[in-house]
Design a protein around this motif. Structure first.
Motif, short mmCIF file in Angstrom:
data_model
loop_
_atom_site.label_atom_id
_atom_site.label_comp_id
_atom_site.label_asym_id
_atom_site.label_seq_id
_atom_site.Cartn_x
_atom_site.Cartn_y
_atom_site.Cartn_z
N PHE A 142 64.55 -48.04 -3.04
CA PHE A 142 65.32 -48.66 -1.99
C PHE A 142 64.97 -50.15 -1.90
CE2 PHE A 142 67.02 -45.30 1.15
CZ PHE A 142 67.36 -44.45 0.11
N PRO A 193 68.72 -41.48 -1.59
CA PRO A 193 69.80 -41.09 -0.68
C PRO A 193 70.37 -39.73 -1.07
CG PRO A 193 70.54 -42.80 -2.19
CD PRO A 193 69.07 -42.64 -2.41
N ARG A 249 80.35 -47.91 0.18
CA ARG A 249 78.99 -47.91 0.73
C ARG A 249 78.55 -49.33 1.03
NH1 ARG A 249 76.44 -43.02 0.01
NH2 ARG A 249 77.56 -41.55 -1.32
N THR A 270 72.77 -50.75 1.87
CA THR A 270 71.68 -49.79 1.99
C THR A 270 72.13 -48.39 1.59
OG1 THR A 270 72.19 -49.43 4.34
CG2 THR A 270 70.55 -51.11 3.80
N ASN A 271 73.30 -48.31 0.93
CA ASN A 271 73.84 -47.08 0.35
C ASN A 271 74.39 -46.11 1.37
OD1 ASN A 271 74.34 -46.15 -2.33
ND2 ASN A 271 73.00 -44.41 -1.92
N LYS A 272 74.62 -46.55 2.61
CA LYS A 272 75.26 -45.69 3.59
C LYS A 272 76.77 -45.73 3.39
CE LYS A 272 71.81 -46.12 7.28
NZ LYS A 272 71.57 -46.52 8.69
#
Length: 565
Positions: free
Chosen positions: A238, A286, A538, A541-543
């Motif tokens: 991350f 994730p 996304r 932060t890959n959300k």
């Protein structure tokens, strides 16, 4: 700069969560105790996404580099309380820079490598940095060219990498640390160490200041959930800019005097190669990545994963099938983590919930939070649920409410944003997370329901889209899915679903709804329109950006309407 009130500082110290040790002091103690132990390991593909050969630094080598950089920062005019904005990929220089800044009391404000002038202009205006650090060479980016025109006149540009631009301070240049002496440390563990950023997907980015003590308090939950031991090897995929990387990996690295293995950008082949070669016992990833890995039998068969005991995952609901699959097929425990830069820290390990299906969706509620060894009795986070529109705290099971938190892990307010801070906190000092949970398990647990702003209100009934996402995580033909609201003149809103297929075949709406009916989901929660996407949108932060998926769906509907007309 300190932000916590005297009352909060006293309470957090009395409970044993806050103290007088800064993070740089922790690092120096580690380097003194284990100078020859490997501290940092760069990704093997470092030259592909940044510059230079991968580095392996012992603690003594890292300490020397920290001292050198601290001297350069001081010589450039930075002093305690100044803000240093940093835009770097996951390379060893980023970690050493954090501790160099901490040595002289400079506040680090890390920003994502994907950010460009639109985001940076706003962030620079909020924190008014005295220094800006970036790399001269990053794949598909010109950080120097983007940032330089945005910097205030009193902000020094500093770079790592080859061919530094004219007028910039070259932090990569070798030099004699004695030529730039570091001032005597005079900081406090209550001083701000970082200003991280909210995602900014729903509005203006907000700076989240956190002190050394904030980070120390939040570390215990992940450290104990992962059952880490002295000298642990930790694989960090991350970006070094937020809670997952700083709180979930870096703080555990500090506590264990461990080895941090860096990874960037996420590449499953290299990630698995690093597991095979560096032998980490703990990593984070994730949910979408873990789902993908578990489905790739050929890839998993080629790699020895036996060193990994625990993987932390979160930022989105976990699919029970994925958590169970890692545990039963690979012997790896997936720890469910729900966190935020503001200080949310809910973690469910196998010790909290042995059943992997249940662990995917519940979190300890009371008296189960990690505590510092031998310290006081207070939890490191207090929680309560309140109705989204306000009212008395919820105590009965199965009633959705907004999670509110307070305690030593929780920040005290957004940077230079009194109006946003006032809106974010209740009159009695609880932070409004905007996250919906319900009480479950006889009062022992919380179950995540969704984000209050993401609620679908269909015919006056509230529907959490995350619940639909989570159940579809076990669909054999869906790689990932994202539910959202669609406007409807009759029902107010209906349910749309964006999905990424596993393979090439299209899905029909009936196939999706039949699967959900098989999970005994209420009929009013079934999706009513499908939208196939090559990938879900996304943020950095890959959300998953649910609002962006919804926008793409609405654009598709508008285009279809124009064609029909």
């Amino acid at each position: 700069m300190t932000v916590a009130s005297a009352e909060k500082r006293a309470a957090c110290r009395a409970d044993g969560w806050w103290g007088d040790v800064t993070l740089d002091a922790m690092f120096r103690a580690n380097a003194g105790a284990h100078p020859a132990r490997t501290a940092l390991v760069d990704a093997p593909n470092r030259a592909d996404f940044a510059f230079g050969a991968p580095r392996r630094l012992t603690y003594s080598e890292m300490a020397a580099e920290v001292t050198r950089l601290a001297g350069l920062l001081t010589a450039s005019g930075l002093a305690r309380g100044d803000v240093l904005m940093v835009q770097l990929p996951n390379i060893s220089e980023f970690v050493t820079l954090y501790f160099a800044a901490a040595t002289i009391g400079v506040i680090v404000s890390p920003v994502a490598v994907q950010y460009r002038s639109h985001e940076l202009r706003t962030m620079i205006g909020i924190v008014r940095p005295r220094g800006f650090v970036c790399a001269t060479q990053v794949h598909h980016a010109d950080h120097v060219g983007v940032a330089r025109p945005l910097l205030p006149a009193d902000c020094r540009l500093m770079t790592f990498g080859p061919n530094p631009p004219a007028g910039a301070i070259d932090l990569s240049a070798p030099g004699d640390a004695a030529a730039h002496p570091v001032p005597a440390a005079g900081g406090s563990a209550d001083d701000i160490f970082t200003i991280c950023w909210t995602s900014g997907t729903t509005g203006v980015p907000k700076g989240v200041p956190r002190s050394h003590n904030h980070w120390v308090a939040i570390a215990a939950a992940c450290y104990e959930a992962a059952r880490l031991e002295d000298g642990a090897v930790l694989l960090n995929p991350f970006p070094l800019i937020n809670m997952a990387s700083i709180g979930g990996i870096t703080m555990c690295w500090l506590k264990t005097v461990g080895t941090m293995v860096l990874h960037h950008p996420f590449d499953p082949q290299i990630y698995l190669r690093q597991i095979a070669e560096e032998r980490p016992s703990f990593t984070i990833a994730p949910p979408a990545v873990l789902n993908m890995l578990l489905q790739n039998e050929a890839l998993l068969a080629r790699v020895d994963l036996s060193s990994v005991r625990v993987i932390g995952s979160g930022s989105a609901p976990l699919a029970p099938a994925m958590v169970r699959g890692f545990q039963e097929r690979l012997g790896i425990e997936v720890v469910n983590i729900f966190g935020s830069n503001e200080g949310v820290s809910l973690i469910t390990s196998a010790a909290d919930e042995p059943d992997p299906d249940a662990r995917a969706s519940i979190f300890p509620r009371r008296s189960l939070f990690a505590r510092p060894h031998g310290a006081g009795r207070g939890p490191n986070i207090e929680t309560r649920l309140v109705p989204p529109g306000g009212g008395a705290p919820i105590e009965e099971e199965g009633v959705a409410g907004e999670l509110e938190i307070r305690g030593p892990t929780v920040f005290e307010g957004y940077w230079d944003a009194p109006d946003q801070t006032a809106q974010a906190f209740t009159a009695d000092g609880w932070f409004r997370t905007g996250d919906l949970f319900e009480i479950a398990g006889g009062g022992r647990h919380y179950r995540f329901v969704g984000r209050s702003k993401d609620l679908i209100i269909r015919g006056g009934v509230n529907i959490a889209p995350e619940e639909i996402d989570q159940l579809l995580g076990g669909h054999p033909l869906i790689a990932e899915a994202c539910a959202f609201s669609l406007p409807c003149p009759v029902m107010g809103e209906r349910i749309g679903l964006a999905y990424v297929p596993r393979g090439e075949a299209d899905l029909t709406l009936d196939e999706v709804t039949d699967f959900l009916r098989g999970k005994d989901m209420a009929v009013f929660k079934l999706p009513e329109r499908l939208f196939r996407l090559p990938a879900l949108p996304r943020n950095v932060t890959n959300k998953v950006m649910r609002s962006e998926a919804r926008a793409q769906a609405l654009a598709t509907l508008a285009g279809a309407a124009e064609t029909a007309a």
